[in-house]
Scaffold this active site. Structure first.
Site, PDB file in Angstrom:
ATOM      1  N   THR A   1       5.271  -6.554 -10.320  1.00 56.59           N
ATOM      2  CA  THR A   1       6.404  -6.063 -10.862  1.00 56.59           C
ATOM      3  C   THR A   1       7.535  -6.772 -11.235  1.00 56.59           C
ATOM      4  O   THR A   1       7.669  -7.973 -10.829  1.00 56.59           O
ATOM      5  CB  THR A   1       6.913  -5.202  -9.407  1.00 56.59           C
ATOM      6  OG1 THR A   1       5.805  -4.365  -8.819  1.00 56.59           O
ATOM      7  CG2 THR A   1       8.103  -4.340  -9.738  1.00 56.59           C
ATOM      8  N   GLU A   2       8.231  -6.254 -12.402  1.00 59.82           N
ATOM      9  CA  GLU A   2       9.342  -6.725 -13.002  1.00 59.82           C
ATOM     10  C   GLU A   2      10.560  -5.910 -12.971  1.00 59.82           C
ATOM     11  O   GLU A   2      10.161  -4.536 -12.826  1.00 59.82           O
ATOM     12  CB  GLU A   2       8.864  -7.081 -14.430  1.00 59.82           C
ATOM     13  CG  GLU A   2       7.746  -8.306 -14.507  1.00 59.82           C
ATOM     14  CD  GLU A   2       7.404  -8.705 -15.820  1.00 59.82           C
ATOM     15  OE1 GLU A   2       6.529  -9.592 -15.898  1.00 59.82           O
ATOM     16  OE2 GLU A   2       8.072  -8.158 -16.632  1.00 59.82           O
TER      17      GLU A   2
ATOM     18  N   ALA B   1       9.656  -3.356 -15.412  1.00 59.47           N
ATOM     19  CA  ALA B   1       8.095  -2.995 -15.565  1.00 59.47           C
ATOM     20  C   ALA B   1       7.655  -2.798 -14.111  1.00 59.47           C
ATOM     21  O   ALA B   1       7.382  -3.753 -13.541  1.00 59.47           O
ATOM     22  CB  ALA B   1       7.103  -3.730 -16.404  1.00 59.47           C
TER      23      ALA B   1
ATOM     24  N   SER C   1       5.971   1.057 -12.589  1.00 60.96           N
ATOM     25  CA  SER C   1       4.795   1.771 -12.621  1.00 60.96           C
ATOM     26  C   SER C   1       4.075   1.561 -14.057  1.00 60.96           C
ATOM     27  O   SER C   1       2.881   1.450 -14.187  1.00 60.96           O
ATOM     28  CB  SER C   1       5.328   3.259 -12.776  1.00 60.96           C
ATOM     29  OG  SER C   1       6.012   3.510 -11.656  1.00 60.96           O
TER      30      SER C   1
ATOM     31  N   ASP D   1      -7.703  -0.870  -6.512  1.00 58.36           N
ATOM     32  CA  ASP D   1      -8.883  -0.068  -5.798  1.00 58.36           C
ATOM     33  C   ASP D   1      -9.258  -0.592  -4.471  1.00 58.36           C
ATOM     34  O   ASP D   1      -9.486   0.234  -3.575  1.00 58.36           O
ATOM     35  CB  ASP D   1     -10.353  -0.080  -6.721  1.00 58.36           C
ATOM     36  CG  ASP D   1      -9.852   1.129  -7.787  1.00 58.36           C
ATOM     37  OD1 ASP D   1      -9.156   1.750  -8.090  1.00 58.36           O
ATOM     38  OD2 ASP D   1     -11.008   0.637  -8.861  1.00 58.36           O
TER      39      ASP D   1
ATOM     40  N   GLN E   1       7.950  27.597  19.493  1.00 56.05           N
ATOM     41  CA  GLN E   1       7.104  27.710  18.432  1.00 56.05           C
ATOM     42  C   GLN E   1       7.653  26.890  17.144  1.00 56.05           C
ATOM     43  O   GLN E   1       6.617  26.286  16.463  1.00 56.05           O
ATOM     44  CB  GLN E   1       6.785  29.188  17.978  1.00 56.05           C
ATOM     45  CG  GLN E   1       5.471  29.370  17.108  1.00 56.05           C
ATOM     46  CD  GLN E   1       5.404  30.743  16.596  1.00 56.05           C
ATOM     47  OE1 GLN E   1       6.200  31.549  15.771  1.00 56.05           O
ATOM     48  NE2 GLN E   1       4.498  31.294  17.068  1.00 56.05           N
TER      49      GLN E   1
ATOM     50  N   THR F   1     -11.928   4.727  -7.494  1.00 50.98           N
ATOM     51  CA  THR F   1     -10.488   4.589  -8.001  1.00 50.98           C
ATOM     52  C   THR F   1      -9.775   6.003  -7.552  1.00 50.98           C
ATOM     53  O   THR F   1      -8.800   5.981  -7.163  1.00 50.98           O
ATOM     54  CB  THR F   1     -10.459   4.431  -9.696  1.00 50.98           C
ATOM     55  OG1 THR F   1     -11.042   3.302  -9.787  1.00 50.98           O
ATOM     56  CG2 THR F   1      -9.103   4.433 -10.010  1.00 50.98           C
TER      57      THR F   1
ATOM     58  N   PHE G   1      14.055  15.688  16.845  1.00 48.24           N
ATOM     59  CA  PHE G   1      14.909  14.782  17.603  1.00 48.24           C
ATOM     60  C   PHE G   1      16.329  15.435  17.449  1.00 48.24           C
ATOM     61  O   PHE G   1      17.148  15.250  18.587  1.00 48.24           O
ATOM     62  CB  PHE G   1      15.091  13.548  17.398  1.00 48.24           C
ATOM     63  CG  PHE G   1      13.989  12.706  18.166  1.00 48.24           C
ATOM     64  CD1 PHE G   1      14.262  11.728  19.167  1.00 48.24           C
ATOM     65  CD2 PHE G   1      12.496  12.711  17.846  1.00 48.24           C
ATOM     66  CE1 PHE G   1      13.356  11.081  19.593  1.00 48.24           C
ATOM     67  CE2 PHE G   1      11.567  12.043  18.427  1.00 48.24           C
ATOM     68  CZ  PHE G   1      11.743  11.127  19.168  1.00 48.24           C
TER      69      PHE G   1
ATOM     70  N   GLU H   1       3.045  -0.120  -4.754  1.00 51.29           N
ATOM     71  CA  GLU H   1       1.489  -0.134  -5.028  1.00 51.29           C
ATOM     72  C   GLU H   1       1.019   1.259  -5.837  1.00 51.29           C
ATOM     73  O   GLU H   1       0.158   1.505  -5.779  1.00 51.29           O
ATOM     74  CB  GLU H   1       0.711  -0.034  -3.630  1.00 51.29           C
ATOM     75  CG  GLU H   1      -0.550  -0.306  -3.596  1.00 51.29           C
ATOM     76  CD  GLU H   1      -1.134  -1.825  -3.847  1.00 51.29           C
ATOM     77  OE1 GLU H   1      -2.154  -2.115  -3.884  1.00 51.29           O
ATOM     78  OE2 GLU H   1      -0.271  -2.584  -3.811  1.00 51.29           O
TER      79      GLU H   1
END
Length: 378
Positions: free
Chosen positions: A124-125, A128, A130, A238, A277, A311, A336, A361
């Site tokens: 990752t950059e 860049a 995705s 993968d 419920q 994949t 909560f 990822e």
């Protein structure tokens, strides 16, 4: 077809559960506040053989499969997603060397990891994420090797790493076909690791920028041929996405555990919350998503171990587990009520830790692109 783990896998999972409850869970809140990874946990995990599970025995690893990796990962991340991530993410860094490295590279760079050292995966950059093919770090051939120029960001375990697997462009005009992978040692002149970055969640997992300023990398540290980096990265994902899906499964399990315990102990309008419920349905939906995420994750890991192309299954598992983790963490806070918003209880941390699962990822949106592409290919 059967849905049972082997006796050995059950033993590994139980060992990881006991370790997580004893060594990780008591440190989780403090590590989050201090934004520090407790190194003593790593040392104890190495001693028990609970990290770097898929490293081959030839380099001192356990030689286990992806299924065993996700079983252990799930238990670690149930106790703390930050600590669990730091313990497990070496697998992402060494997978390119396993898949694309020479025998000499594997012996030199994998053996130290089996002894408790760290490495990082550098893709990752700032411009860049995705768009993997859009990386701008460049590798220029020179006598005896390459000169690397550029930077990487959001690199897990970078402050701890002895080396980085860095992806750079050896041909800037060739898009993804110009990408090549390199092993870059942390002490290389021109390589600088920035300070640990402040983060919303997973604060116990150190993350930093890497700066490459004309850093020389010998040719024998290139992984595979020039231009093979993109294909290598896709193969790595993968294999690694089932592990990241297990991050989510562990966090969902913790959401279920905490929410169920609270709903049993806390009363409203004269009866325990679980007897309302509206609350019971939230718990049931959590359990449904937990079971689905777990089965998808195990299936994706099993395909890796069978040597089959998975994949689509890896992307499905990763996207579903990430989205389910965020949903369950949000609903845990709702169960909560006001106390869920307080740092007195762990669910606010679960909420903060969960969000990035939908981002790193490969974002949940990118996973859907991959799934649709695979559907069209099939």
């Amino acid at each position: 077809m059967h849905f049972q783990l082997t006796s050995e896998q059950l033993q590994i999972k139980e060992l990881a559960r006991q370790f997580a409850d004893r060594e990780i869970l008591p440190l989780a809140a403090e590590a989050d506040v201090k934004r520090e990874f407790p190194m003593q946990v790593q040392a104890k995990a190495v001693e028990l053989g609970l990290v770097n599970l898929t490293l081959p025995e030839s380099v001192g690893g356990a030689g286990l499969g992806c299924v065993e990796l996700v079983l252990v990962t799930e238990e670690f991340c149930r106790a703390c997603l930050g600590i669990g991530t730091a313990l497990c993410v070496n697998a992402l860094a060494y997978e390119p060397i396993l898949l694309g490295g020479s025998e000499a590279q594997q012996q030199r760079y994998l053996a130290p990891l089996a002894q408790g050292r760290f490495a990082s995966f550098g893709m990752t950059e700032p411009g860049a994420g995705s768009d993997v093919a859009g990386i701008r770090t460049r590798a220029t051939r020179t006598e005896g090797g390459y000169r690397l120029q550029g930077s990487k960001i959001w690199i897990s375990n970078a402050p701890l790493a002895d080396y980085f697997v860095v992806f750079a462009k050896t041909d800037m005009a060739a898009s993804h076909k110009g990408m090549t992978a390199f092993i870059v040692e942390a002490g290389t002149p021109g390589v600088t690791v920035g300070p640990a970055m402040g983060k919303l969640g997973q604060r116990a997992a150190p993350t930093a920028e890497i700066f490459l300023d004309d850093a020389f990398v010998p040719e024998d540290r290139r992984l595979g041929a020039e231009g093979s980096g993109f294909a290598l990265a896709m193969a790595v994902f993968d294999h690694s996405r089932p592990m990241v899906a297990a991050f989510g499964v562990g966090l969902i399990q913790r959401c279920v555990d905490e929410s169920l315990a609270y709903a049993r102990s806390r009363s409203s309008m004269g009866k325990p919350l679980i007897e309302h419920q509206a609350v019971a349905h939230k718990l049931a939906e959590m359990q449904m998503r937990l079971e689905a995420a777990r089965l998808l994750t195990y299936q994706a890991a099993w395909l890796v171990d069978q040597g089959q192309r998975g994949t689509m299954q890896a992307s499905i598992a990763k996207a579903f587990a990430a989205d389910a983790a965020m949903w369950c963490a949000t609903e845990a806070i709702q169960i909560f009520g006001g106390m869920g918003y307080s740092t007195e209880y762990p669910v606010e941390k679960l909420f903060r830790d969960a969000k990035v699962l939908q981002i790193y990822e490969g974002t949940s949106e990118i996973q859907r692109n991959i799934i649709a592409r695979e559907m069209a290919r099939i």
